[in-house]
Design a protein around this motif. Sequence first.
Motif, PDB file in Angstrom:
ATOM      1  N   SER A   1      25.601  37.661 -17.199  1.00  0.00           N
ATOM      2  CA  SER A   1      24.298  37.118 -17.055  1.00  0.00           C
ATOM      3  C   SER A   1      23.250  37.620 -16.253  1.00  0.00           C
ATOM      4  O   SER A   1      22.801  36.895 -15.443  1.00  0.00           O
ATOM      5  N   ARG A   2      24.209  38.998 -15.511  1.00  0.00           N
ATOM      6  CA  ARG A   2      23.237  39.033 -14.650  1.00  0.00           C
ATOM      7  C   ARG A   2      21.513  39.292 -14.864  1.00  0.00           C
ATOM      8  O   ARG A   2      21.367  39.691 -15.892  1.00  0.00           O
ATOM      9  N   SER A   3      21.005  39.284 -13.353  1.00  0.00           N
ATOM     10  CA  SER A   3      19.362  39.577 -13.463  1.00  0.00           C
ATOM     11  C   SER A   3      19.197  40.923 -13.221  1.00  0.00           C
ATOM     12  O   SER A   3      19.768  41.846 -12.436  1.00  0.00           O
ATOM     13  N   PHE A   4      17.447  41.518 -13.709  1.00  0.00           N
ATOM     14  CA  PHE A   4      17.235  42.640 -13.661  1.00  0.00           C
ATOM     15  C   PHE A   4      15.613  42.458 -12.981  1.00  0.00           C
ATOM     16  O   PHE A   4      15.565  41.663 -14.082  1.00  0.00           O
ATOM     17  N   SER A   5      15.676  43.206 -11.612  1.00  0.00           N
ATOM     18  CA  SER A   5      13.789  42.281 -11.834  1.00  0.00           C
ATOM     19  C   SER A   5      13.361  44.237 -11.974  1.00  0.00           C
ATOM     20  O   SER A   5      13.517  45.145 -11.676  1.00  0.00           O
ATOM     21  N   LEU A   6      12.135  43.762 -12.943  1.00  0.00           N
ATOM     22  CA  LEU A   6      11.207  44.637 -13.606  1.00  0.00           C
ATOM     23  C   LEU A   6      10.298  45.485 -13.153  1.00  0.00           C
ATOM     24  O   LEU A   6       9.378  44.206 -12.916  1.00  0.00           O
ATOM     25  N   LEU A   7      10.018  46.185 -12.576  1.00  0.00           N
ATOM     26  CA  LEU A   7       8.857  46.857 -12.422  1.00  0.00           C
ATOM     27  C   LEU A   7       8.064  47.747 -12.819  1.00  0.00           C
ATOM     28  O   LEU A   7       8.210  48.039 -14.443  1.00  0.00           O
ATOM     29  N   ASN A   8       6.304  47.297 -12.813  1.00  0.00           N
ATOM     30  CA  ASN A   8       5.775  48.251 -13.245  1.00  0.00           C
ATOM     31  C   ASN A   8       5.296  49.606 -13.108  1.00  0.00           C
ATOM     32  O   ASN A   8       6.386  50.053 -11.960  1.00  0.00           O
ATOM     33  N   SER A   9       4.356  49.997 -13.292  1.00  0.00           N
ATOM     34  CA  SER A   9       4.306  51.220 -13.075  1.00  0.00           C
ATOM     35  C   SER A   9       3.623  51.628 -11.722  1.00  0.00           C
ATOM     36  O   SER A   9       4.921  52.798 -10.566  1.00  0.00           O
ATOM     37  N   ALA A  10       3.464  50.646 -10.824  1.00  0.00           N
ATOM     38  CA  ALA A  10       3.335  50.763  -9.508  1.00  0.00           C
ATOM     39  C   ALA A  10       4.687  50.339  -8.251  1.00  0.00           C
ATOM     40  O   ALA A  10       5.111  50.799  -7.091  1.00  0.00           O
ATOM     41  N   GLY A  11       5.743  49.821  -8.721  1.00  0.00           N
ATOM     42  CA  GLY A  11       6.651  49.449  -8.198  1.00  0.00           C
ATOM     43  C   GLY A  11       6.740  48.025  -8.166  1.00  0.00           C
ATOM     44  O   GLY A  11       7.060  48.034  -7.697  1.00  0.00           O
ATOM     45  N   SER A  12       5.801  47.637  -8.103  1.00  0.00           N
ATOM     46  CA  SER A  12       5.820  45.575  -8.337  1.00  0.00           C
ATOM     47  C   SER A  12       6.944  45.404  -9.153  1.00  0.00           C
ATOM     48  O   SER A  12       6.651  45.113 -10.566  1.00  0.00           O
ATOM     49  N   LYS A  13       7.138  44.233  -9.132  1.00  0.00           N
ATOM     50  CA  LYS A  13       7.858  43.599  -9.720  1.00  0.00           C
ATOM     51  C   LYS A  13       6.723  42.466 -10.487  1.00  0.00           C
ATOM     52  O   LYS A  13       6.221  41.946  -9.983  1.00  0.00           O
ATOM     53  N   VAL A  14       7.785  42.956 -11.923  1.00  0.00           N
ATOM     54  CA  VAL A  14       6.236  41.821 -12.674  1.00  0.00           C
ATOM     55  C   VAL A  14       6.717  40.565 -13.516  1.00  0.00           C
ATOM     56  O   VAL A  14       6.458  39.791 -14.076  1.00  0.00           O
ATOM     57  N   GLY A  15       8.179  40.972 -13.009  1.00  0.00           N
ATOM     58  CA  GLY A  15       9.702  40.147 -14.178  1.00  0.00           C
ATOM     59  C   GLY A  15      11.296  39.478 -13.745  1.00  0.00           C
ATOM     60  O   GLY A  15      11.470  40.754 -13.699  1.00  0.00           O
ATOM     61  N   THR A  16      12.085  38.992 -14.347  1.00  0.00           N
ATOM     62  CA  THR A  16      12.936  38.567 -13.961  1.00  0.00           C
ATOM     63  C   THR A  16      13.339  38.658 -15.779  1.00  0.00           C
ATOM     64  O   THR A  16      13.416  38.506 -16.921  1.00  0.00           O
ATOM     65  N   LEU A  17      14.700  39.784 -15.792  1.00  0.00           N
ATOM     66  CA  LEU A  17      15.550  40.065 -17.116  1.00  0.00           C
ATOM     67  C   LEU A  17      16.545  40.008 -17.060  1.00  0.00           C
ATOM     68  O   LEU A  17      17.024  39.661 -15.676  1.00  0.00           O
ATOM     69  N   ARG A  18      17.064  38.844 -18.059  1.00  0.00           N
ATOM     70  CA  ARG A  18      18.784  38.767 -17.910  1.00  0.00           C
ATOM     71  C   ARG A  18      20.014  39.298 -19.090  1.00  0.00           C
ATOM     72  O   ARG A  18      19.182  39.243 -20.359  1.00  0.00           O
ATOM     73  N   ALA A  19      20.688  39.908 -18.442  1.00  0.00           N
ATOM     74  CA  ALA A  19      21.991  40.150 -19.469  1.00  0.00           C
ATOM     75  C   ALA A  19      22.132  38.806 -20.310  1.00  0.00           C
ATOM     76  O   ALA A  19      22.722  37.647 -19.983  1.00  0.00           O
ATOM     77  N   SER A  20      22.753  39.471 -21.262  1.00  0.00           N
ATOM     78  CA  SER A  20      23.584  38.875 -22.944  1.00  0.00           C
ATOM     79  C   SER A  20      24.777  39.260 -22.141  1.00  0.00           C
ATOM     80  O   SER A  20      26.436  38.258 -22.304  1.00  0.00           O
ATOM     81  N   LYS A  21      25.194  40.473 -21.995  1.00  0.00           N
ATOM     82  CA  LYS A  21      26.478  40.724 -21.834  1.00  0.00           C
ATOM     83  C   LYS A  21      26.433  42.322 -21.711  1.00  0.00           C
ATOM     84  O   LYS A  21      25.166  42.915 -21.495  1.00  0.00           O
ATOM     85  N   ILE A  22      27.486  42.769 -20.972  1.00  0.00           N
ATOM     86  CA  ILE A  22      28.287  44.197 -20.677  1.00  0.00           C
ATOM     87  C   ILE A  22      28.277  44.599 -22.026  1.00  0.00           C
ATOM     88  O   ILE A  22      29.408  44.584 -22.591  1.00  0.00           O
ATOM     89  N   ALA A  23      26.857  45.494 -22.878  1.00  0.00           N
ATOM     90  CA  ALA A  23      27.773  46.373 -24.298  1.00  0.00           C
ATOM     91  C   ALA A  23      28.644  47.609 -24.063  1.00  0.00           C
ATOM     92  O   ALA A  23      29.643  47.312 -25.057  1.00  0.00           O
ATOM     93  N   TYR A  24      29.041  47.657 -22.696  1.00  0.00           N
ATOM     94  CA  TYR A  24      29.212  49.222 -22.818  1.00  0.00           C
ATOM     95  C   TYR A  24      29.738  49.712 -21.155  1.00  0.00           C
ATOM     96  O   TYR A  24      28.199  49.538 -20.797  1.00  0.00           O
ATOM     97  N   ALA A  25      30.690  49.925 -20.415  1.00  0.00           N
ATOM     98  CA  ALA A  25      31.022  50.015 -19.414  1.00  0.00           C
ATOM     99  C   ALA A  25      32.141  51.263 -18.949  1.00  0.00           C
ATOM    100  O   ALA A  25      32.927  50.854 -19.437  1.00  0.00           O
ATOM    101  N   THR A  26      31.961  52.222 -18.503  1.00  0.00           N
ATOM    102  CA  THR A  26      32.915  52.997 -18.042  1.00  0.00           C
ATOM    103  C   THR A  26      32.442  54.119 -16.673  1.00  0.00           C
ATOM    104  O   THR A  26      31.384  54.474 -16.176  1.00  0.00           O
TER     105      THR A  26
END
Length: 283
Positions: free
Chosen positions: A95-120
């Motif tokens: 359920s990790r959250s991510f700060s989404l940025l616009n072109s200027a580098g400003s935060k415009v919203g928060t996105l959230r994961a449902s799963k780690i689809a793949y990692a290694t």
Amino acid sequence: MNKPLTGALLSLLLLGAAVGPAVAAPTTTTTPTAPGATAVAVDFAGTVALSNCSGSVVRAPGSQPNDLALVLSNGHCLESGFPAAGEVVKDRPSSRSFSLLNSAGSKVGTLRASKIAYATMTDTDISIYQLTRTYAQIQSQYGITALTLDGARPAQGSAIKVVSGYWKRIYGCNVDGFAYRLKEGDWTWKDSVRYTSACNTIGGTSGSPVVDTATGKVVAVNNTGNEDGARCTVNNPCEVDQNGNVTVRQGINYAQQTYIVVPCIAPGNKIDLNRPGCVLPKP
């Protein structure tokens, strides 16, 4: 690794005990462009800041607007810590959250994961999170489109930008070459991108997308650099060629190529390690 930042390390950086840019105005480094070539403008739109690293919302060439979106970062940026050598994480709830940025580098919203689809951290150093929102929903709510993964291998000498959502800083340089094997501590990575010296990435830039300025597509994900000149130790990767010869390049940084991810993304943005052409390690 361009190590993820813990709270203690972040405090040191902000206090000036270690070198690092302030998290204020975005910084851009100019990359020379070949005569006659037209560079694509590269900014922060579609990049994300993790709690300890950088990342980006990405799509495969065949991804569709109603597919659940993907976020690309490093395997060593996982909230659960570094995967062991030989370990592969697949479809683990998150359920990790991510700060989404616009072109200027400003935060415009928060996105959230449902799963780690793949990692290694074996053969490469990547993490791919699946989000709870589709590309169309992100576009509609925030006006942000995903970065596209290039299905082709980058060329030596090509101009690139490393875009750090964590630091809101863009590094510009060129692909200096490729390391047949890059060894760091217990981990070994294949065919890593070596930057020219202008991309002097630091802790917190881990997971940043590496964008080819000729196409605007993601060709790699930033992951490490040799800090102290040590040989093959953590934070001091070494290059190993086909004959086993070892080269240490102090102050030089590296990324992991992402064209190898594209064949593994099936319709519906599912990570399918059994697809033709997919060479990512399996669990």
